[in-house]
Write an enzyme that holds these catalytic residues in place. Sequence first.
Site, short mmCIF file in Angstrom:
data_model
loop_
_atom_site.label_atom_id
_atom_site.label_comp_id
_atom_site.label_asym_id
_atom_site.label_seq_id
_atom_site.Cartn_x
_atom_site.Cartn_y
_atom_site.Cartn_z
N SER A 24 0.79 -1.23 0.00
CA SER A 24 0.00 0.00 0.00
C SER A 24 0.83 1.28 0.00
O SER A 24 0.29 2.36 -0.17
CB SER A 24 -0.96 0.01 1.20
N GLY A 26 5.34 2.84 -0.10
CA GLY A 26 6.77 2.55 -0.13
C GLY A 26 7.23 1.75 -1.33
O GLY A 26 6.70 1.89 -2.44
N ILE A 27 8.23 0.89 -1.10
CA ILE A 27 8.84 0.14 -2.19
C ILE A 27 7.85 -0.82 -2.84
O ILE A 27 7.88 -1.04 -4.04
CB ILE A 27 10.12 -0.59 -1.73
N GLY A 28 6.93 -1.37 -2.04
CA GLY A 28 5.93 -2.27 -2.61
C GLY A 28 5.07 -1.57 -3.65
O GLY A 28 4.86 -2.08 -4.76
N LYS A 47 -3.11 -4.30 5.59
CA LYS A 47 -4.01 -4.09 6.72
C LYS A 47 -4.69 -2.72 6.68
O LYS A 47 -5.72 -2.53 7.30
CB LYS A 47 -3.24 -4.22 8.03
N TYR A 173 16.34 -9.37 13.98
CA TYR A 173 15.92 -8.90 12.67
C TYR A 173 16.62 -9.69 11.56
O TYR A 173 15.98 -10.08 10.58
CB TYR A 173 16.22 -7.40 12.53
N LYS A 177 14.76 -11.83 8.59
CA LYS A 177 14.98 -11.56 7.16
C LYS A 177 15.62 -12.75 6.46
O LYS A 177 15.26 -13.08 5.32
CB LYS A 177 15.82 -10.30 6.97
#
Length: 195
Positions: A24, A26-28, A47, A173, A177
Amino acid sequence: MTDERSTPVDTPLKGRTILMSSGSRGIGLSILAAAARAGANAVILAKTDEPGPRLPGTVHTAAAAVGAAGGTAVGVVGDVRQEADVEREVATAADRFGGIGICVNNASAIDLRGTEDLSVKRFDLMQQINTRGTFLLTRACVPHLKRSDHAHVLTLSPPLNLAPHWLGAHPAYTVAKCGMTLLTLVGRPSTRNAA
C-alpha cells in the site's frame, strides 16, 4: 480474465498477475506501479483500510495508483500473518485474473535493537510478519504458480550472510529476514520435492 499461460515471453509482465503482501506504500507500491506500466495486474494484501495519522496510503489508494499507472488492481484488506486473509487474497487473484504469475513477499517488520533491548513482543512480530508471512503467501501461491509458464517468487530480503557485522548487530531482525530468504529459496515451484 487473463490466462497466466497465454502471455508472450517478449512482454513478460503484460497480462501477468502479481500478488503482493503489504503493497500500500513505499517500495511495494513503487514495484507495483512499475509493473502496471508494463501491463501487469495486481492483487494487494494490506491491513490499512482507512488512512492513518502516521503513514499515508491504504490498500484502496494503492489499487487506484496501480490503475492510474496502467494496470488493473484489487485491494484486499487483511494481515499476512493470518492464513485465512492470505487464502482470500489468493482466491481473489484466481477469480479476478485467472491465476497468479508472480508472488511478491514484501511485508516486513523491522526492529534493529539487540537481544538485551528487544522485547519478546517485537521479536515475535518480526518472526510472524517476515518469516511466517513469507511462508503463508508463498505456500498459498505455489499451486497457481505451477500452472504459469513464467512463475516467479520475489522476496524483499537479503542474500544469506551470517557475517558478525549483520548477525551480531541485530540478530533477531537478521534471523527474520534470512528466514524470508530461506523460505523463498526452498519454496520455488521448481523445487516441488524439496524439504
